[in-house]
Write a protein that holds these residues in place. Structure first.
Motif, PDB file in Angstrom:
ATOM      1  N   TRP A  28       7.072  -3.169  -3.935  1.00  0.00           N
ATOM      2  CA  TRP A  28       6.823  -2.761  -5.493  1.00  0.00           C
ATOM      3  C   TRP A  28       5.672  -3.584  -5.423  1.00  0.00           C
ATOM      4  O   TRP A  28       4.042  -3.773  -5.055  1.00  0.00           O
ATOM      5  CB  TRP A  28       7.127  -2.828  -6.330  1.00  0.00           C
ATOM      6  N   PHE A  42       5.314   3.762  -0.657  1.00  0.00           N
ATOM      7  CA  PHE A  42       4.487   3.052  -1.614  1.00  0.00           C
ATOM      8  C   PHE A  42       3.287   2.247  -1.530  1.00  0.00           C
ATOM      9  O   PHE A  42       2.483   2.604  -2.162  1.00  0.00           O
ATOM     10  CB  PHE A  42       4.880   1.723  -2.495  1.00  0.00           C
ATOM     11  N   ILE A 102       8.370   0.577 -12.918  1.00  0.00           N
ATOM     12  CA  ILE A 102       9.072   1.037 -11.370  1.00  0.00           C
ATOM     13  C   ILE A 102       9.888   1.880 -11.783  1.00  0.00           C
ATOM     14  O   ILE A 102      10.364   2.790 -10.643  1.00  0.00           O
ATOM     15  CB  ILE A 102       9.929  -0.566 -11.330  1.00  0.00           C
TER      16      ILE A 102
END
Length: 276
Positions: free
Chosen positions: A95, A163, A185
């Motif tokens: 992330w 992502f 998240i």
């Protein structure tokens, strides 16, 4: 004329693909066939392909000599445990690199991938000594740590690729609605990346299941997985190929079944970034 050429080309690629596939799969097929032979038939020359006395005695002897299910449960614990710990670290790392990149992000990713090229035998002695002093030899906890560290670079790379395909505007909208980092998240990013996370989990489980170097060097009995189960059938008296093949077939059967039913997700996960 062009359509005929195109058809011939498709047939040619199909035949080529099946040929390569069969060549790759042949060792597995031969192992399975050998597992149903007697020891004498297993080493006969010329090889006996189909017309021999098929028997299940190798499987019976293998199970009587070793507790297969104890080894299998160790493999299950190690594969799932290392994957779960890997996800805990890989998701936040991917992330951060995908949505808050810096000038060093690509270098960090390449460095992480380069660690996969490090010969494992080069760090065996220090890791063995550390495990010995910490009492982690022949324990599931110790092997889970090693397997999670080995597979972490691949997990981060795969999740980072997924992502990157998610529009950052969606996360910005969630932040404007007051979502915390954890909610961003777990409640926004994770549901949208389920296919990528599933592919990453499958690949990590398969890699951990097949890992032999560390499991053979850091375990003896209590935490020994199926790779050690196979190795135990190689003795100073020689290799008993039929029993060795039966043990190998029993060891690879669960992961072959999982791989067969999840092959589309695996291929998609491994090629996702390449086709964009």
């Amino acid at each position: 004329m062009a359509r005929a050429v195109s058809t011939r080309r498709k047939i040619g690629f199909t035949v080529l693909g099946w040929t390569v596939g069969l060549l790759i799969f042949f060792p597995v097929l031969w192992t399975v066939i050998t597992s149903f032979k007697t020891e004498l038939a297993a080493i006969s020359i010329p090889p006996q392909w189909v017309f021999f006395d098929w028997t299940l005695e190798n499987y019976v002897e293998v199970q009587e000599r070793s507790n297969y299910f104890r080894f299998m449960m160790n493999s299950v614990y190690l594969a799932l445990g290392s994957t779960l710990v890997g996800l805990i670290f890989a998701v936040p790392a991917a992330w951060a690199m995908a949505f808050s990149p810096t000038k060093s992000t690509k270098n960090i990713l390449l460095w992480m991938l380069s660690t996969k090229m490090l010969p494992a035998v080069g760090v065996l002695v220090p890791i063995y000594l550390i495990f010995r002093d910490m009492g982690l030899l022949d324990t599931r906890t110790g092997l889970i740590v090693v397997l999670f560290l080995i597979n972490l670079p691949i997990m981060v790379w795969m999740l980072y690729t997924y992502f990157r395909e998610i529009p950052v505007e969606i996360l910005e909208a969630a932040r404007m609605d007051g979502a915390t980092l954890m909610k961003e998240i777990t409640q926004v990013l994770a549901p949208m990346a389920v296919p990528g996370i599933a592919s990453t989990v499958l690949l990590s489980v398969i890699l951990a299941w097949n890992e032999a170097f560390w499991t053979l060097n850091l375990t003896t009995t209590d935490a020994a997985p199926l790779t050690a189960f196979i190795a135990s059938f190689s003795s100073p008296q020689g290799n008993f190929y039929a029993k060795l093949s039966a043990a190998s077939t029993m060891a690879i059967a669960p992961i072959l079944i999982i791989g067969w039913f999840s092959q589309r997700q695996l291929v998609r996960g491994l090629t996702f970034g390449a086709v964009k």
